[in-house]
Scaffold this motif. Structure first.
Motif, PDB file in Angstrom:
ATOM      1  N   GLU A 154       0.837  -1.196   0.000  1.00 59.35           N
ATOM      2  CA  GLU A 154       0.000   0.000   0.000  1.00 59.35           C
ATOM      3  C   GLU A 154       0.879   1.256   0.000  1.00 59.35           C
ATOM      4  O   GLU A 154       1.893   1.316   0.685  1.00 59.35           O
ATOM      5  CB  GLU A 154      -0.885  -0.043   1.249  1.00 59.35           C
ATOM      6  CG  GLU A 154      -1.908   1.045   1.360  1.00 59.35           C
ATOM      7  CD  GLU A 154      -2.814   0.820   2.559  1.00 59.35           C
ATOM      8  OE1 GLU A 154      -2.993   1.787   3.333  1.00 59.35           O
ATOM      9  OE2 GLU A 154      -3.342  -0.311   2.734  1.00 59.35           O
ATOM     10  N   ARG A 155       0.462   2.268  -0.774  1.00 59.13           N
ATOM     11  CA  ARG A 155       1.260   3.502  -0.842  1.00 59.13           C
ATOM     12  C   ARG A 155       0.358   4.729  -0.839  1.00 59.13           C
ATOM     13  O   ARG A 155      -0.546   4.863  -1.667  1.00 59.13           O
ATOM     14  CB  ARG A 155       2.112   3.521  -2.103  1.00 59.13           C
ATOM     15  CG  ARG A 155       2.879   4.834  -2.290  1.00 59.13           C
ATOM     16  CD  ARG A 155       3.762   4.849  -3.499  1.00 59.13           C
ATOM     17  NE  ARG A 155       4.875   3.925  -3.365  1.00 59.13           N
ATOM     18  CZ  ARG A 155       5.968   3.976  -4.134  1.00 59.13           C
ATOM     19  NH1 ARG A 155       6.093   4.912  -5.065  1.00 59.13           N
ATOM     20  NH2 ARG A 155       6.927   3.095  -3.973  1.00 59.13           N
ATOM     21  N   ASP A 156       0.627   5.642   0.103  1.00 59.00           N
ATOM     22  CA  ASP A 156      -0.018   6.950   0.133  1.00 59.00           C
ATOM     23  C   ASP A 156       0.704   7.799  -0.913  1.00 59.00           C
ATOM     24  O   ASP A 156       1.818   8.278  -0.691  1.00 59.00           O
ATOM     25  CB  ASP A 156       0.103   7.559   1.536  1.00 59.00           C
ATOM     26  CG  ASP A 156      -0.591   8.899   1.673  1.00 59.00           C
ATOM     27  OD1 ASP A 156      -0.938   9.514   0.641  1.00 59.00           O
ATOM     28  OD2 ASP A 156      -0.782   9.356   2.823  1.00 59.00           O
ATOM     29  N   PHE A 157       0.062   7.989  -2.041  1.00 62.63           N
ATOM     30  CA  PHE A 157       0.779   8.483  -3.214  1.00 62.63           C
ATOM     31  C   PHE A 157       1.318   9.894  -3.025  1.00 62.63           C
ATOM     32  O   PHE A 157       2.476  10.182  -3.353  1.00 62.63           O
ATOM     33  CB  PHE A 157      -0.131   8.419  -4.450  1.00 62.63           C
ATOM     34  CG  PHE A 157       0.602   8.553  -5.732  1.00 62.63           C
ATOM     35  CD1 PHE A 157       1.214   7.451  -6.308  1.00 62.63           C
ATOM     36  CD2 PHE A 157       0.722   9.777  -6.362  1.00 62.63           C
ATOM     37  CE1 PHE A 157       1.930   7.567  -7.493  1.00 62.63           C
ATOM     38  CE2 PHE A 157       1.426   9.909  -7.541  1.00 62.63           C
ATOM     39  CZ  PHE A 157       2.030   8.801  -8.110  1.00 62.63           C
ATOM     40  N   GLY A 161      -2.942  11.459   2.230  1.00 67.20           N
ATOM     41  CA  GLY A 161      -4.128  10.644   2.401  1.00 67.20           C
ATOM     42  C   GLY A 161      -5.165  10.787   1.314  1.00 67.20           C
ATOM     43  O   GLY A 161      -6.230  10.148   1.389  1.00 67.20           O
ATOM     44  N   THR A 164      -4.467   6.637  -2.162  1.00 65.44           N
ATOM     45  CA  THR A 164      -3.708   5.500  -1.650  1.00 65.44           C
ATOM     46  C   THR A 164      -3.832   4.335  -2.623  1.00 65.44           C
ATOM     47  O   THR A 164      -4.941   3.884  -2.926  1.00 65.44           O
ATOM     48  CB  THR A 164      -4.222   5.056  -0.268  1.00 65.44           C
ATOM     49  OG1 THR A 164      -4.110   6.166   0.642  1.00 65.44           O
ATOM     50  CG2 THR A 164      -3.412   3.888   0.264  1.00 65.44           C
ATOM     51  N   LEU A 166      -3.582   0.494  -3.534  1.00 59.09           N
ATOM     52  CA  LEU A 166      -3.890  -0.652  -2.682  1.00 59.09           C
ATOM     53  C   LEU A 166      -3.816  -1.949  -3.476  1.00 59.09           C
ATOM     54  O   LEU A 166      -4.606  -2.151  -4.401  1.00 59.09           O
ATOM     55  CB  LEU A 166      -5.307  -0.470  -2.107  1.00 59.09           C
ATOM     56  CG  LEU A 166      -5.852  -1.547  -1.173  1.00 59.09           C
ATOM     57  CD1 LEU A 166      -5.048  -1.570   0.121  1.00 59.09           C
ATOM     58  CD2 LEU A 166      -7.325  -1.278  -0.886  1.00 59.09           C
ATOM     59  N   ALA A 178      -7.324   1.751  -5.949  1.00 56.72           N
ATOM     60  CA  ALA A 178      -6.915   3.044  -5.399  1.00 56.72           C
ATOM     61  C   ALA A 178      -8.040   3.604  -4.551  1.00 56.72           C
ATOM     62  O   ALA A 178      -9.193   3.636  -4.982  1.00 56.72           O
ATOM     63  CB  ALA A 178      -6.558   4.020  -6.509  1.00 56.72           C
ATOM     64  N   SER A 187     -15.157   9.243   0.278  1.00 58.39           N
ATOM     65  CA  SER A 187     -14.149   8.236  -0.059  1.00 58.39           C
ATOM     66  C   SER A 187     -14.661   7.294  -1.148  1.00 58.39           C
ATOM     67  O   SER A 187     -15.804   6.820  -1.097  1.00 58.39           O
ATOM     68  CB  SER A 187     -13.798   7.439   1.192  1.00 58.39           C
ATOM     69  OG  SER A 187     -12.848   6.441   0.917  1.00 58.39           O
TER      70      SER A 187
END
Length: 253
Positions: A154-157, A161, A164, A166, A178, A187
């Protein structure tokens, strides 16, 4: 940040690919979606849809796969035309995130020559494998000279926030979703083919083109968890949902 839903084409396939109990001759029409995210740090495009040439001659690009996946969209139903309606050209895109490297999700990658491509490391490995063509990976769609960055977790681009990436493996080895967090509209999960249809999620039905059903079920359970927590799931190819979404210049914010 703004989120624009754009058409990446439309396809017709056998319905029992996605819902195995469907009658053999039944077909299903599938929207192909691309999502533009306009952030202060840059423009990110999640998936690039089908190549425009497939509208006229899909077999020339896709070979035998064109018999199973039939384009039915018009000549302007592609992400490049969609961006033009927003006053943007391919060179305005800084990053392309490919959920996976099947042709209806990366077919227009070649147009984004200024972009950096992000994908899962296992997806790149699968696309480079000796059996890649048999598994639906066509080099003309994904193999280009732009820089490619692979991720494994997972990466918080942007680090805030808002976006992200996924991992949601199962449909393919490196399928990515994402999570998009918007100030006004809340969200969203860009699920791509981790769940193609609402029915796949609700009934936990595995499409026939699933690479690993066990991993896919784990991804479905994660998506169900996110939905219960209030995230809106944007399915990969759900026609009923597509009709209800705001598209083009009518952005989510």
């Amino acid at each position: 940040m703004k989120m624009h839903i754009l058409s990446g084409g439309r396809l017709r396939m056998r319905k029992n690919v996605y819902l195995p109990e469907a009658e053999r001759g039944d077909t299903i029409d599938l929207p192909v979606s691309c999502v533009l995210l306009r952030h202060s740090q840059g423009n990110v495009l999640f998936d690039t849809g089908c190549h425009p040439s497939t509208v006229e001659d899909s077999a020339a690009r896709w070979g035998a796969m064109a018999k199973a996946m039939v384009p039915i969209g018009g000549p302007e139903e592609n992400v490049v035309s969609g961006l033009a309606t927003l006053g943007l050209a391919p060179e305005d895109i800084d990053v392309v995130v490919n959920s996976h490297f099947h042709s209806d999700h990366c077919g227009c990658n070649e147009f984004f020559k200024r972009a950096t491509i992000f994908c899962h490391s296992k997806e790149l490995e699968a696309a480079q494998g000796s059996d890649a063509l048999q598994r639906g990976y066509i080099p003309a769609d994904w193999q280009h000279p732009m820089p490619t960055v692979t991720i494994d977790t997972e990466r918080d681009f942007f680090g805030d926030g808002r976006l992200t990436l996924l991992p949601l493996p199962g449909h393919t080895p490196g399928t990515l979703g994402a999570v998009v967090n918007l100030a006004r509209d809340g969200s969203f999960l860009l699920a791509a083919d981790a769940v193609a249809l609402r029915e796949n999620l609700d009934r936990e039905v595995m499409p026939r083109n699933t690479w690993d059903p066990d991993l896919a079920l784990g991804s479905i359970r994660e998506i169900q968890r996110l939905e219960r927590a209030g995230t809106t799931v944007l399915f990969g190819h759900d026609a009923a949902q597509w009709e209800e979404l705001r598209k083009g210049v009518d952005a989510y914010e």
